[in-house]
Scaffold this active site. Structure first.
Site, PDB file in Angstrom:
ATOM      1  N   THR A   1       0.792  -1.222   0.000  1.00 10.93           N
ATOM      2  CA  THR A   1       0.000   0.000   0.000  1.00 10.93           C
ATOM      3  C   THR A   1       0.829   1.280   0.000  1.00 10.93           C
ATOM      4  O   THR A   1       1.958   1.280   0.462  1.00 10.93           O
ATOM      5  CB  THR A   1      -0.800  -0.063   1.314  1.00 10.93           C
ATOM      6  OG1 THR A   1      -1.345  -1.340   1.399  1.00 10.93           O
ATOM      7  CG2 THR A   1      -1.832   0.980   1.444  1.00 10.93           C
TER       8      THR A   1
ATOM      9  N   ARG B   1     -11.080  -9.769  -3.245  1.00  8.39           N
ATOM     10  CA  ARG B   1     -10.536  -9.528  -1.890  1.00  8.39           C
ATOM     11  C   ARG B   1     -10.552  -8.025  -1.565  1.00  8.39           C
ATOM     12  O   ARG B   1     -10.153  -7.194  -2.348  1.00  8.39           O
ATOM     13  CB  ARG B   1      -9.093 -10.018  -1.810  1.00  8.39           C
ATOM     14  CG  ARG B   1      -8.401  -9.577  -0.520  1.00  8.39           C
ATOM     15  CD  ARG B   1      -6.900  -9.825  -0.581  1.00  8.39           C
ATOM     16  NE  ARG B   1      -6.259  -9.449   0.663  1.00  8.39           N
ATOM     17  CZ  ARG B   1      -5.659  -8.271   0.860  1.00  8.39           C
ATOM     18  NH1 ARG B   1      -5.633  -7.353  -0.094  1.00  8.39           N
ATOM     19  NH2 ARG B   1      -5.084  -8.010   2.013  1.00  8.39           N
TER      20      ARG B   1
ATOM     21  N   ASP C   1      -7.524  -4.019   3.874  1.00 11.21           N
ATOM     22  CA  ASP C   1      -7.713  -3.191   5.072  1.00 11.21           C
ATOM     23  C   ASP C   1      -7.674  -1.705   4.722  1.00 11.21           C
ATOM     24  O   ASP C   1      -8.246  -0.876   5.435  1.00 11.21           O
ATOM     25  CB  ASP C   1      -6.617  -3.493   6.097  1.00 11.21           C
ATOM     26  CG  ASP C   1      -5.247  -3.134   5.549  1.00 11.21           C
ATOM     27  OD1 ASP C   1      -4.865  -3.682   4.489  1.00 11.21           O
ATOM     28  OD2 ASP C   1      -4.577  -2.282   6.150  1.00 11.21           O
TER      29      ASP C   1
ATOM     30  N   GLY D   1       0.795  -3.139   5.066  1.00 15.26           N
ATOM     31  CA  GLY D   1       1.174  -4.470   5.550  1.00 15.26           C
ATOM     32  C   GLY D   1       0.099  -5.484   5.246  1.00 15.26           C
ATOM     33  O   GLY D   1      -0.827  -5.233   4.467  1.00 15.26           O
TER      34      GLY D   1
ATOM     35  N   GLY E   1      -2.975  -7.099   5.106  1.00 11.53           N
ATOM     36  CA  GLY E   1      -4.277  -6.518   5.404  1.00 11.53           C
ATOM     37  C   GLY E   1      -5.157  -7.357   6.294  1.00 11.53           C
ATOM     38  O   GLY E   1      -5.885  -6.830   7.142  1.00 11.53           O
TER      39      GLY E   1
HETATM   40  N1  GLY Z   1      -2.487  -3.533   3.285  1.00 14.22           N
HETATM   41  C1  GLY Z   1      -2.865  -3.745   1.970  1.00 14.22           C
HETATM   42  C2  GLY Z   1      -3.352  -5.068   1.674  1.00 14.22           C
HETATM   43  O1  GLY Z   1      -3.300  -5.974   2.496  1.00 14.22           O
HETATM   44  O2  GLY Z   1      -3.808  -5.273   0.588  1.00 14.22           O
END
Ligand code: GLY
Length: 290
Positions: free
Chosen positions: A156, A184, A187, A208, A210
């Site tokens: 991210t 999917r 987060d 990180g 998610g």
């Molecule tokens: N933090 C971004 C993801 O897990 O896609």
């Protein structure tokens, strides 16, 4: 001078990940370009929400990062993106999930802010983007070769800002995890998980794994801890729990008084910060450089 007394602060990140030696310069350059875009807004007296959108648009346009152009591919070889923006003034949220073929998911999220819904996903999100005149594109235009080869570093991008009026904002954008199941949700689209902003406390944006971030509701935990222990310690405490759930990550945060913190337990975390006290700003690829 009133609320912010001329104080402003800005932090951007290009992802918690492993950064190969030949990608390090690109990560530094990209974060500094995003920082410059946000800083221009803030030093002209613009709003935190405009600053974080401007910063994230730069990161989405840069194929170095897993957001917008250069996003990771799902297990079915497509790009599905998630992004969110939140204002600390009134807790307004705009978020998009699993959106395809738009150039700047963050700006679609921004367009949702005045609406009643806080998150739209899938084909409905792209339809919303089209109705509002957001920039659409061919899905292939977002694909870059390194992602096809599945060599991409993941994660991210994000930005947090405090403007001179004392208002806070947070923004995130991601192409998600390489090889993920189609549909999917990251987060990064979920308030209290990948981001949060509240003028009474602070703002933060995470990067990180998610699923682990969402299970621990890490952003809400950081907001709970920040007034007492400050932005950096507030990030460290819940992020330290990620490895127990099989992940790692990092985060940037600004407390309402302008204190900036960042922390990670991923191998690298591309971060740049600037403030009224240090307007030139700095960039790091991990805490060892700090
Ligand atoms: N933090 C971004 C993801 O897990 O896609």
């Amino acid at each position: 001078m009133m609320p912010g007394q001329g104080r402003w602060a800005l932090a951007v990140h290009g992802g918690a990940k492993l950064i190969a030696p030949d990608a390090r310069e690109g990560n530094r350059r990209g974060c500094l370009a995003a920082l410059a875009a946000g800083r221009t807004v803030l030093t002209r007296g613009g709003s935190a929400i405009d600053a974080v959108e401007a910063a994230v648009r730069i990161l989405e346009a840069d194929p170095t990062f897993n957001a917008g152009k250069g996003s990771a591919l799902t297990g079915e070889g497509e790009i599905e993106m998630c992004a969110a923006i939140m204002s600390g003034v009134d807790l307004a949220v705009g978020a998009v999930g699993v959106i395809k073929a738009v150039r700047h998911p963050i700006s679609v999220a921004r367009l949702l802010m005045p609406e009643d819904e806080i998150l739209v996903a899938g084909p409905g999100a792209r339809r919303f983007a089209a109705e509002k005149g957001a920039e659409l594109c061919d899905p292939e235009e977002l694909v870059v070769e390194k992602q096809r080869r599945e060599l991409a570093e993941h994660d991210t991008v994000g930005a947090v800002a405090l403007d001179t009026a004392g208002n806070l904002a947070a923004a995130t954008s991601t192409g998600g995890l390489p090889g993920a199941k189609p549909g999917r949700m990251a987060d990064s689209a979920l308030p209290g998980c990948g981001y949060y902003a509240d003028n009474a406390i602070g703002a933060l944006a995470l990067s990180g794994k998610g699923e682990a971030i969402a299970r621990l509701a890490i952003s809400s935990e950081v907001i709970r801890l920040m007034p007492e222990i400050g932005p950096e310690a507030a990030l460290e405490r819940p992020l330290s729990k990620l490895p127990h759930l099989g992940g790692d990550g990092g985060g940037i945060a600004i407390r309402k008084d302008g204190a900036i913190g960042w922390w990670h337990n991923s191998p690298h975390f591309a971060v740049a910060t600037a403030s009224a006290a240090q307007p030139a700003g700095r960039v790091w690829l991990n805490k060892d450089e700090a």
